[in-house]
Design a protein around this motif. Structure first.
Motif, PDB file in Angstrom:
ATOM      1  N   THR A  46      14.923 -14.081   8.906  1.00 54.38           N
ATOM      2  CA  THR A  46      15.596 -14.573   7.720  1.00 54.38           C
ATOM      3  C   THR A  46      15.471 -16.085   7.631  1.00 54.38           C
ATOM      4  N   ILE A  47      15.233 -16.569   6.424  1.00 49.70           N
ATOM      5  CA  ILE A  47      15.300 -17.994   6.113  1.00 49.70           C
ATOM      6  C   ILE A  47      16.635 -18.231   5.417  1.00 49.70           C
ATOM      7  N   VAL A  48      17.386 -19.229   5.877  1.00 48.21           N
ATOM      8  CA  VAL A  48      18.648 -19.579   5.209  1.00 48.21           C
ATOM      9  C   VAL A  48      18.624 -21.056   4.852  1.00 48.21           C
ATOM     10  N   SER A  49      19.371 -21.419   3.817  1.00 51.08           N
ATOM     11  CA  SER A  49      19.472 -22.824   3.430  1.00 51.08           C
ATOM     12  C   SER A  49      20.764 -23.046   2.661  1.00 51.08           C
ATOM     13  N   LYS A  50      21.342 -24.221   2.849  1.00 46.13           N
ATOM     14  CA  LYS A  50      22.494 -24.608   2.041  1.00 46.13           C
ATOM     15  C   LYS A  50      22.063 -25.061   0.652  1.00 46.13           C
ATOM     16  N   ASP A  51      20.773 -25.298   0.488  1.00 45.09           N
ATOM     17  CA  ASP A  51      20.207 -25.679  -0.805  1.00 45.09           C
ATOM     18  C   ASP A  51      19.589 -24.435  -1.437  1.00 45.09           C
ATOM     19  N   ALA A  52      20.227 -23.916  -2.462  1.00 44.54           N
ATOM     20  CA  ALA A  52      19.763 -22.675  -3.089  1.00 44.54           C
ATOM     21  C   ALA A  52      18.349 -22.810  -3.644  1.00 44.54           C
ATOM     22  N   GLN A  53      17.975 -24.016  -4.084  1.00 44.29           N
ATOM     23  CA  GLN A  53      16.634 -24.203  -4.642  1.00 44.29           C
ATOM     24  C   GLN A  53      15.562 -24.025  -3.587  1.00 44.29           C
ATOM     25  N   PHE A  54      15.807 -24.544  -2.379  1.00 45.26           N
ATOM     26  CA  PHE A  54      14.847 -24.344  -1.296  1.00 45.26           C
ATOM     27  C   PHE A  54      14.720 -22.861  -0.970  1.00 45.26           C
ATOM     28  N   ALA A  55      15.855 -22.183  -0.916  1.00 42.47           N
ATOM     29  CA  ALA A  55      15.828 -20.756  -0.596  1.00 42.47           C
ATOM     30  C   ALA A  55      15.120 -19.952  -1.684  1.00 42.47           C
ATOM     31  N   GLY A 106      14.651  -3.138  -2.562  1.00 47.66           N
ATOM     32  CA  GLY A 106      15.686  -2.130  -2.370  1.00 47.66           C
ATOM     33  C   GLY A 106      17.053  -2.739  -2.202  1.00 47.66           C
ATOM     34  N   ALA A 107      18.066  -1.899  -2.304  1.00 49.92           N
ATOM     35  CA  ALA A 107      19.451  -2.359  -2.255  1.00 49.92           C
ATOM     36  C   ALA A 107      19.807  -2.971  -0.907  1.00 49.92           C
ATOM     37  N   TYR A 108      19.209  -2.473   0.163  1.00 49.44           N
ATOM     38  CA  TYR A 108      19.559  -2.992   1.475  1.00 49.44           C
ATOM     39  C   TYR A 108      18.994  -4.390   1.709  1.00 49.44           C
ATOM     40  N   VAL A 109      17.842  -4.690   1.126  1.00 44.93           N
ATOM     41  CA  VAL A 109      17.316  -6.060   1.207  1.00 44.93           C
ATOM     42  C   VAL A 109      18.293  -7.020   0.541  1.00 44.93           C
ATOM     43  N   ASP A 110      18.721  -6.676  -0.677  1.00 49.10           N
ATOM     44  CA  ASP A 110      19.666  -7.529  -1.403  1.00 49.10           C
ATOM     45  C   ASP A 110      20.979  -7.676  -0.630  1.00 49.10           C
ATOM     46  N   ARG A 111      21.449  -6.577  -0.096  1.00 46.83           N
ATOM     47  CA  ARG A 111      22.722  -6.599   0.635  1.00 46.83           C
ATOM     48  C   ARG A 111      22.616  -7.436   1.906  1.00 46.83           C
ATOM     49  N   PHE A 112      21.515  -7.274   2.621  1.00 47.11           N
ATOM     50  CA  PHE A 112      21.344  -8.019   3.867  1.00 47.11           C
ATOM     51  C   PHE A 112      21.233  -9.518   3.594  1.00 47.11           C
ATOM     52  N   GLU A 113      20.502  -9.897   2.574  1.00 45.34           N
ATOM     53  CA  GLU A 113      20.391 -11.312   2.234  1.00 45.34           C
ATOM     54  C   GLU A 113      21.753 -11.904   1.878  1.00 45.34           C
ATOM     55  N   ALA A 114      22.542 -11.178   1.114  1.00 46.86           N
ATOM     56  CA  ALA A 114      23.870 -11.660   0.742  1.00 46.86           C
ATOM     57  C   ALA A 114      24.772 -11.777   1.974  1.00 46.86           C
ATOM     58  N   GLU A 115      24.676 -10.810   2.879  1.00 46.45           N
ATOM     59  CA  GLU A 115      25.506 -10.828   4.076  1.00 46.45           C
ATOM     60  C   GLU A 115      25.114 -11.973   5.014  1.00 46.45           C
ATOM     61  N   MET A 116      23.816 -12.238   5.135  1.00 48.46           N
ATOM     62  CA  MET A 116      23.358 -13.334   5.981  1.00 48.46           C
ATOM     63  C   MET A 116      23.810 -14.684   5.428  1.00 48.46           C
ATOM     64  N   ALA A 117      23.744 -14.856   4.123  1.00 48.29           N
ATOM     65  CA  ALA A 117      24.214 -16.107   3.516  1.00 48.29           C
ATOM     66  C   ALA A 117      25.705 -16.296   3.763  1.00 48.29           C
ATOM     67  N   ARG A 118      26.463 -15.209   3.631  1.00 45.51           N
ATOM     68  CA  ARG A 118      27.908 -15.289   3.867  1.00 45.51           C
ATOM     69  C   ARG A 118      28.195 -15.607   5.325  1.00 45.51           C
ATOM     70  N   TYR A 119      27.517 -14.911   6.232  1.00 47.58           N
ATOM     71  CA  TYR A 119      27.812 -15.042   7.654  1.00 47.58           C
ATOM     72  C   TYR A 119      27.440 -16.426   8.187  1.00 47.58           C
ATOM     73  N   THR A 120      26.345 -16.992   7.692  1.00 46.56           N
ATOM     74  CA  THR A 120      25.892 -18.305   8.166  1.00 46.56           C
ATOM     75  C   THR A 120      26.444 -19.453   7.326  1.00 46.56           C
ATOM     76  N   GLU A 121      27.238 -19.116   6.313  1.00 49.14           N
ATOM     77  CA  GLU A 121      27.851 -20.117   5.429  1.00 49.14           C
ATOM     78  C   GLU A 121      26.790 -21.011   4.779  1.00 49.14           C
ATOM     79  N   THR A 122      25.764 -20.348   4.245  1.00 46.41           N
ATOM     80  CA  THR A 122      24.696 -21.042   3.524  1.00 46.41           C
ATOM     81  C   THR A 122      24.657 -20.539   2.085  1.00 46.41           C
ATOM     82  N   ALA A 123      23.850 -21.200   1.240  1.00 51.85           N
ATOM     83  CA  ALA A 123      23.814 -20.857  -0.182  1.00 51.85           C
ATOM     84  C   ALA A 123      23.038 -19.576  -0.448  1.00 51.85           C
TER      85      ALA A 123
END
Length: 380
Positions: free
Chosen positions: A224-233, A48-65
């Motif tokens: 949430t799992i976050v990573s600066k390495d997009a491949q790991f994520a 759903g759209a909220y999953v995508d939105r939340f993942e994008a917001e978490m990456a932005r907020y934590t400064e990860t990829a």
């Protein structure tokens, strides 16, 4: 001594309610609107759209990829460790002063925890204790770092940011780099915290957050799992969606995966909460200031914010003089319908982990006997 005056002050600060909870969620934004939207669109499950939105917001907020939304913080840790190479017969260095989920996530990977002491100020893993353990028991081989005492490979290190305080995570990462050990950051309680200007969860190979109902913001249940390495994520996303090979209609799964996906309905709640996280943090700073006028004595004092930490103020802690005073404080507050809770019992003392290797844990034991969380809810 009695804590009757302190209890009255705590109640007054928290609105003189019949019951004062430890930490309740705050729903005063778009939560109902976003939840209704998931029902109206029928996208309430794992897409759903909220999953995508939340993942994008978490990456932005934590400064990860990239961020990957999952069912809870334990699942986030479990998958993060698997990506780090934690597997059957390996060991993971962690702390005994933590919530049991940290050690359980290690065991879910059929690995064994090794318990390292914490620092008194951060209540998180001590770089000095970590370095001392590795100097005594570590052995570097071509395949990685091994424990000379047990013969097992040390696959990862999992420090935890206690109550949102940041441990000396940069030093821990530097030590682990020298010993060829991957760092998986248990940031379950630290969303919104920073250390030396860098966001919690962004120091290690992966970071894990929790959005349980008692956290600074909540999705009801989630992580949430976050990573600066997009491949790991990306690999984390794949594993948590049952390791399904992308196809328009075929069901092909090419390795052992997990059904750890966060439902869209939970992500909707999380999105609404994320919109107000800075307001919540600001309100919590005001709450702490109110408590600073209450806990001024020697027998019960507020735990200071460690140097270098921009704290999220999740759970406010007081330090009691000794175990007897801690128990008296817990008894009197809870008898008065003021919810307080001690810091966790050391994981190394629990029956399923008592045979695991550990260092002296001197600081961990000292803190276990003295630290209590006090009501930390806010309204915004």
């Amino acid at each position: 001594m009695t804590y009757s005056k302190t209890i009255a002050q705590i109640k007054e600060i928290n609105g003189n309610r019949d019951f004062t909870p430890l930490h309740e969620p705050c729903f005063s934004g778009n939560e109902k609107n976003y939840l209704a939207d998931t029902i109206d669109t029928t996208f309430v499950s794992s897409v759903g759209a909220y999953v995508d939105r939340f993942e994008a917001e978490m990456a932005r907020y934590t400064e990860t990829a990239k961020a990957v939304a999952v069912v809870n913080g334990t699942a986030a840790l479990q998958v993060g460790m698997r990506l780090a190479g934690v597997s059957k017969g390996t060991e993971v260095l962690t702390q005994a002063l933590t919530f049991v989920a940290t050690a359980n996530a290690i065991a879910y990977n059929s690995a064994r925890p090794v318990f390292i002491d914490v620092d008194l100020d951060t209540m998180g893993m001590s770089p000095l204790a970590l370095s001392a353990f590795l100097d005594e028991f570590g052995e570097l081989r071509e395949e990685g770092c091994f424990n000379k005492s047990t013969g097992r490979r040390i696959a990862a290190c999992v420090p935890m940011h206690t109550f949102g305080y940041m441990c000396r995570i940069d030093e821990i990462v530097a030590i682990c780099d020298r010993w060829k050990i991957q760092v998986v950051e248990d940031a379950a309680e630290a969303l919104g915290s920073k250390y030396k200007g860098q966001s919690a969860g962004s120091f290690g190979q992966t970071g894990a957050f929790s959005f349980n109902g008692n956290k600074i913001i909540t999705s009801g249940g989630g992580g949430t799992i976050v990573s600066k390495d997009a491949q790991f994520a990306e690999k984390a996303k794949y594993l948590t969606t049952t390791a399904k090979v992308p196809h328009r209609w075929e069901y092909v799964h090419d390795e052992l995966g997990y059904n750890f996906r966060m439902p869209n309905v939970n992500a909707a709640l999380a999105c609404a909460q994320m919109e107000r996280i800075e307001e919540i943090k600001s309100a919590k700073k005001v709450l702490l200031a109110s408590y600073q006028e209450v806990f001024t004595g020697e027998s019960a004092r507020l735990k200071p914010i460690p140097a270098g930490t921009d704290w999220n103020h999740w759970l406010i802690s007081v330090e009691l003089e000794n175990l007897e005073e801690r128990n008296r404080f817990l008894q009197e507050t809870n008898d008065a319908a003021v919810m307080t809770r001690p810091i966790w019992r050391l994981i190394s003392s629990l029956p399923m982990y008592e045979q695991c290797q550990k260092d002296s844990l001197a600081n961990s034991i000292w803190l276990e006997e003295r630290i209590v969380n006090i009501p930390s809810s806010v309204k915004v």
